[in-house]
Design an enzyme around this catalytic site. Structure first.
Site, PDB file in Angstrom:
ATOM      1  N   HIS A 190      25.045  29.283  28.158  1.00 48.87           N
ATOM      2  CA  HIS A 190      25.078  28.522  29.429  1.00 48.87           C
ATOM      3  C   HIS A 190      25.323  27.160  29.531  1.00 48.87           C
ATOM      4  CE1 HIS A 190      23.102  28.908  33.720  1.00 48.87           C
ATOM      5  NE2 HIS A 190      22.912  27.875  33.437  1.00 48.87           N
ATOM      6  N   HIS A 210      23.906  32.419  39.643  1.00 54.76           N
ATOM      7  CA  HIS A 210      22.477  32.616  39.636  1.00 54.76           C
ATOM      8  C   HIS A 210      22.392  34.366  39.460  1.00 54.76           C
ATOM      9  CE1 HIS A 210      18.704  30.403  39.518  1.00 54.76           C
ATOM     10  NE2 HIS A 210      19.531  29.844  38.740  1.00 54.76           N
ATOM     11  N   GLN A 252      12.628  30.645  38.026  1.00 56.87           N
ATOM     12  CA  GLN A 252      12.137  29.648  38.625  1.00 56.87           C
ATOM     13  C   GLN A 252      11.641  29.804  40.029  1.00 56.87           C
ATOM     14  OE1 GLN A 252      15.186  29.600  37.857  1.00 56.87           O
ATOM     15  NE2 GLN A 252      15.811  28.564  36.340  1.00 56.87           N
ATOM     16  N   GLU A 255      12.288  24.829  33.259  1.00 55.90           N
ATOM     17  CA  GLU A 255      13.299  24.701  34.208  1.00 55.90           C
ATOM     18  C   GLU A 255      12.454  24.619  35.490  1.00 55.90           C
ATOM     19  OE1 GLU A 255      16.330  27.695  33.522  1.00 55.90           O
ATOM     20  OE2 GLU A 255      16.705  27.112  31.632  1.00 55.90           O
ATOM     21  N   SER A 256      11.483  24.210  35.732  1.00 55.84           N
ATOM     22  CA  SER A 256      10.874  24.028  37.128  1.00 55.84           C
ATOM     23  C   SER A 256      11.686  23.490  38.071  1.00 55.84           C
ATOM     24  CB  SER A 256       9.580  23.169  36.996  1.00 55.84           C
ATOM     25  OG  SER A 256       8.617  24.157  36.356  1.00 55.84           O
ATOM     26  N   GLN A 257      11.694  23.707  39.288  1.00 53.53           N
ATOM     27  CA  GLN A 257      12.834  23.379  40.236  1.00 53.53           C
ATOM     28  C   GLN A 257      12.524  22.197  40.664  1.00 53.53           C
ATOM     29  OE1 GLN A 257      15.853  25.638  41.322  1.00 53.53           O
ATOM     30  NE2 GLN A 257      15.315  25.636  39.194  1.00 53.53           N
ATOM     31  N   ASP A 313      35.609  27.371  40.472  1.00 58.85           N
ATOM     32  CA  ASP A 313      35.709  28.920  40.256  1.00 58.85           C
ATOM     33  C   ASP A 313      34.426  29.161  39.383  1.00 58.85           C
ATOM     34  OD1 ASP A 313      36.124  27.570  37.591  1.00 58.85           O
ATOM     35  OD2 ASP A 313      37.918  28.357  37.319  1.00 58.85           O
ATOM     36  N   GLY A 358      33.714  23.749  37.838  1.00 59.03           N
ATOM     37  CA  GLY A 358      33.643  25.384  37.628  1.00 59.03           C
ATOM     38  C   GLY A 358      32.223  25.740  36.765  1.00 59.03           C
TER      39      GLY A 358
END
Lengths: 776, 268
Positions: free
Chosen positions: A73, A119, A273, A345-347, A534, A571
């Site tokens: 990722h 996602h 999250q 990865e808290s938003q 993309d 992308g």
């Protein structure tokens, strides 16, 4: 035993040392698994070597950080070589930035930003939260360019929502996923006040085990305010902005970088999250203000990998190192171990860098917006990242080793492509039955159930809506168009294009067709395609046949983009889209095309406007039914997948836009799923007007194949009688007159089929409402 | 003519303030987007503002504070505690107040609408309920001007005339505990806009997108200087944001202009 290799250090906080230097190869595998690093044995060996050279053992936070930075990722380790070979570096001097979002010239004063990402895995486990945070993340990518988000676009892929029967283990029903995802997009997008102007829904059994949730965002930025995504140099302050940090979203990137399993739901729910649009909204305002006042040197969002990725990337790009005071990070709850804070990865978090002398002013702006802002790190001239916890060093690594990550040239096999030699034409009912059936296929049927739950008009700039025609009696549009600068008539068009079925049968032509579809949607409203972004959703790259599909599709996209000289300034790649049990989702190269129209008053919509107009098909229809909607619905096999002639695209685009500039075309719709038949039927539905078609002269094959072939680069155009001559002059033989508008039904001269417009409307309008509940 | 200053008030989650401010600019007013914090007495100098400095107050749409309680309830409570008395004086002096969508919900929560007795009731006397469909509805709506001459935001629209303002909300059904609510509004001349079908006949869903009784889309206070409405006039300041402009020719100017021009005329 990994336990024996992990020593809790004598500190007043949780910190382990991992004896990696003396670990056997088997131990390495255990360490990766038990610490949920998702690193391969070879990657673990590289890390062991690094620490052997450093002459010490790593802490848990150092290994966790590597697990984040080296995930598929974050570092695109399997896809980068292929992307480099085929799509990177299509340069044009109107590309302003290839940062977290791409930015293109819009006009003399403004640029527009574009970016799409996936996602998928979070949404498969927790559809509402997964989709909502997807929107949150893509907004931040645009905000950190200094751009005000102006539109969202959300293409989604699910299993059939009316699916009956047992589901694969660990899988949630498509109807539940679809309902949750649409609600998540609605509640986040509407609350944050950015219109969702376009998207798409794709349904196939092969998405049942692994749905796809792609989210795109467009933004507008004053060219003078275009932000960078890195620090300006050493000695700057890194300020963490927005939400607090908690245990939500730990190991999200690792979850995204492996296949879903039967137990993903229990194992990985903590990776999803929690979004909070009402924290986000003032964060955006405050970020724009510090950026417009030129108080900051760079800005970047915290997405995958959290702090561990953003600190390294912002420093590395600037050729710096960073010293982090991790205890300064504001927390949602106490008791987090340092490594958890580092990778969470808290938003709703952003990072900006500023010169120390501007810090006070920066903090004052955030305070005025009630937004939390905390200095947490300094950039240094060391090219190393160091982390301190109340003054005590717990982490020290080379930026280049940490952030660069491995790069693979994995083995792939060339896919076997579908051919016309092996074609099996299905048994078909009469045209009337075929057309009604195709219109009611969920891939064609009205998506109004979702579209009207999204505010597609907030910001008051939407000039071509996602649904077109008579108010509240609309049909499907092509691209949506915004007028982002109110004082100007210039418009920005955006449309999605993708054909996963073509891509499964013939990845190269599928990739090209996906671009062609997005491109022709933009042309259909009168805009010149300007840039692409993309989201490449493919299967496990460690399986050679999956990687072969990916490679061929990327080659197709690249060949189209290079030939038409259209940049792809941003992308996203999402691999490992496989259902529990290893069934691969359809290979899905989701394309978003943006276009520019100089005068929005010349924009064209798909609805038939008046009776007595001529109907033309622009472009050549070939015997290309492989992967067509007709074959999918009625059981055809193989066949030629539509190809793209790039010179033809260039030529026809010029002609169509010239005719539109002269206001010669009153209605225009692209030909895609279901070919000419469905395109004309949709124009009847949105225009509430019938048509008579005679296809005998349209191409050298049976009228049936002409009706349902899905050849690329074709449009249906409505041209009034008085404009016909001038239109034909511009087209120079590229357009064939196939009929006339008028009456209350669609009549096919070739087969004698007659279908009332009302009947077509019902067939097209009702299916998804019926499944999801409610009425139009 | 003296400069007309408009306070476009916002908190976190307000999100239609840009187009609301642009709409006022279009008709020659001078709008300023003001965060509620700027109304606090201890706001930093340079940022501090006072309601008395403005001629018009506008509450734009959005999801103030997330609307996680009742729509508009939190913003209303914060306004009331911070500047309730000033706001009451502002309204009593006859200055115009406009609330659109979430702004309408806030005006009802504040007791500034329907406000049948006194300028500002102590507790809300009505509420905007969840749409009958149970869904957020973003769609065009046609409104008939049913104002009987009181409302200073409707004077430029012909009596009984139809306008198209789009709706986008999940809670727009105006309800009250008072069984005679609608007839009282009617008697007081407080009903400004009703949803109708495009031909002007009684609205059926989706033309009444929320099921509001008597198809009420917008109301004013008995004095006519406070108006709240669910549909968004600021989204149709030109014809090009109408969803059907490519098929129905019409003047370049959008219907929404009339709302903003009305209030400016009344301030002359």
């Amino acid at each position: 035993m990994v336990k024996d290799l992990m020593t809790r250090l004598d500190k007043p906080f949780e910190l382990f040392e991992v004896s990696i230097r003396k670990a056997s190869d088997e131990d390495l595998v255990d360490i990766s698994r038990d610490m949920a690093l998702s690193l391969s044995p070879d990657e673990m060996k590289t890390i062991r070597e690094y620490f052997q050279k450093e002459g010490r053992d790593p802490t848990d936070i150092e290994l966790q950080s590597l697990g984040q930075a080296w995930s598929e990722h974050c570092c695109y380790k399997s896809s980068k070589a292929i992307l480099k070979e085929f799509v990177f570096g299509i340069g044009r001097d109107d590309v302003l930035s290839r940062g977290d979002a791409g930015v293109m010239v819009f006009d003399d004063d403004h640029g527009y930003a574009l970016r799409i990402e996936s996602h998928n895995h979070p949404s498969a486990v927790e559809p509402y939260g997964g989709a909502a945070t997807g929107i949150g993340g893509i907004l931040r990518d645009v905000v950190c360019m200094g751009a005000q988000p102006i539109a969202l676009a959300d293409p989604l892929c699910f299993g059939y929502p009316d699916r009956k029967g047992d589901l694969p283990p660990g899988t949630k029903h498509p109807r539940y996923l679809m309902s949750g995802v649409v609600s998540g997009i609605r509640d986040y997008g509407n609350r944050v006040g950015i219109p969702t102007i376009t998207g798409g829904m794709f349904f196939d059994e092969r998405y049942t085990g692994n749905c796809l949730v792609n989210v795109a965002c467009l933004g507008l930025v004053k060219r003078a305010d275009l932000a960078r995504n890195c620090a300006g140099g050493p000695g700057e302050v890194m300020v963490l902005i927005g939400g607090r940090t908690g245990r939500d979203g730990i190991h999200g990137v690792n979850f995204a970088s492996r296949e879903l399993t039967e137990t993903s739901d229990e194992d990985s729910r903590g990776s999803v999250q929690l979004g909070d649009p009402i924290t986000k909204e003032p964060v955006m305002h405050a970020c724009f203000e510090v950026n417009a006042k030129h108080l900051i040197t760079g800005m970047k969002d915290l997405g995958g990998g959290g702090l561990s990725c953003v600190v390294g990337e912002m420093a590395l790009e600037a050729g710096c190192g960073a010293d982090v005071n991790l205890e300064k990070v504001p927390l949602k709850e106490s008791g987090l171990a340092p490594w958890e804070i580092w990778v969470s990865e808290s938003q709703e978090r952003m990072m900006c860098t500023c010169k120390p002398e501007n810090l006070e002013n920066v903090l004052a702006v955030f305070d005025a917006w009630d937004v939390l802002a905390t200095p947490v790190a300094m950039t240094t001239d060391t090219k190393r990242t160091r982390i301190f916890w109340y003054g005590e060093q717990i982490f020290e690594m080379d930026q280049s080793f940490l952030t660069a990550g491995p790069l693979y040239h994995r083995p792939y096999t060339a896919p076997v492509v579908s051919s016309i030699e092996n074609e099996r034409v299905p048994r078909l009912p009469d045209d009337r039955a075929i057309i009604l059936k195709l219109l009611s296929d969920p891939n064609v049927a009205s998506k109004e159930w979702a579209i009207r739950q999204y505010d597609h008009e907030v910001r008051a700039a939407t000039v071509v809506h996602p649904m077109v025609g008579e108010m509240n009696e609309t049909g499907p549009g092509d691209a949506s168009v915004l007028r982002p600068v109110p004082s100007s008539m210039k418009g920005l068009a955006a449309a999605i294009g993708c054909n996963p079925w073509f891509t499964a049968l013939d990845p190269y032509n599928g990739g090209m067709s996906s671009v062609d579809e997005a491109w022709r949607n933009v042309v259909a409203v009168g805009a010149m395609p300007n840039a692409l972004t993309d989201c490449l959703n493919f299967g496990n790259p460690e399986k050679p046949e999956r990687l072969g599909e990916f490679r061929e599709a990327v080659r197709g996209i690249g060949d189209f983009a290079k030939a038409l000289n259209i940049p792809i300034p941003s992308g996203n790649v999402s691999l490992y889209n496989e259902a529990p049990g290893g069934a691969s989702a359809l290979p899905t190269p989701m394309m978003l095309c943006c276009g520019i129209i100089d005068d929005i008053s010349k924009a064209v919509t798909a609805d038939f406007k008046k009776p007595g107009s001529r109907i033309y098909v622009i472009g050549k229809t070939r015997e290309e039914l492989g992967g067509s909607l007709l074959y999918r619905v009625f059981g055809g096999r193989q066949g030629a997948v539509p190809a793209v002639d790039v010179n033809n695209v260039r030529e026809l685009t010029g002609k169509v836009l010239k005719a539109m500039d002269g206001r010669l075309i009153s209605g225009c719709h692209d030909c895609s799923d279901g070919g000419i038949a469905v395109a004309v039927a949709e124009m009847c539905i949105s225009g509430q007007m019938g048509a008579v078609l005679d296809l005998r002269k349209a191409a050298d094959m049976s009228p049936r194949k002409v009706l349902y072939s899905e050849s690329n680069t074709r449009w249906i155009a409505e041209v009034s009688e008085e404009n016909a001559e001038e239109f034909e002059k511009i087209m120079g033989g590229s357009a064939h007159n196939i009929g006339k508008t008028g009456g209350n039904s669609l009549k096919l001269m070739d087969s004698g089929a007659i279908i009332e417009v009302e009947e077509m409307r019902k067939a097209w309008n009702d299916p998804i409402w019926k499944i999801m509940g409610g009425q139009s | 003519m003296k400069e007309v200053r408009v306070c476009v008030l916002r908190i976190e989650g307000t999100n239609c303030e840009d187009e609301m401010a642009d709409a006022f600019s279009t008709v020659g007013a001078v709008p300023e987007k003001v965060h509620l914090k700027q109304m606090e007495r201890n706001a930093p100098s340079g940022l501090a503002r006072s309601l008395e400095d403005y001629d018009i107050l506008a509450l734009p749409g959005g999801f103030s504070a997330g609307d996680y309680v009742r729509a508009g309830a939190i913003f209303a409570a914060r306004i009331r505690s911070l500047m309730g008395p000033q706001l009451k004086r502002f309204v009593e002096s006859g200055k115009p107040v406009l609330g659109v969508c979430n702004g309408f919900q806030i005006l009802v929560e504040l007791g500034l609408l329907p406000a049948m007795e006194g300028a500002m009731s102590e507790v809300p006397t009505a509420a905007l309920y969840t749409n009958d469909s149970g869904r957020f509805e973003c769609r065009p709506t046609v409104l008939r001007n049913d104002d009987r001459g009181k409302c200073i935001f409707a004077s430029e629209i012909p009596k009984g005339g139809l306008v198209m303002f789009p709706s986008a909300h999940a809670e727009g059904k105006l309800m009250s505990n008072d069984p005679d609510f609608v007839s009282k509004l009617e008697d007081n001349g407080q009903i400004v806009f009703r949803y109708v079908n495009p031909d002007g006949s009684k609205a059926v869903y989706p033309w009444n997108p929320n099921g509001s009784p008597s198809d009420i889309a917008g109301i004013c206070n008995p004095a006519g200087n406070v108006m709240g409405m669910m549909p968004h006039p600021e989204r149709v300041m030109t014809r090009f944001t109408r969803p059907d402009w490519t098929r129905n020719p019409g003047p370049e100017e959008g219907d929404g202009m009339m709302i903003f021009r009305s209030v400016m005329e009344n301030l002359k």
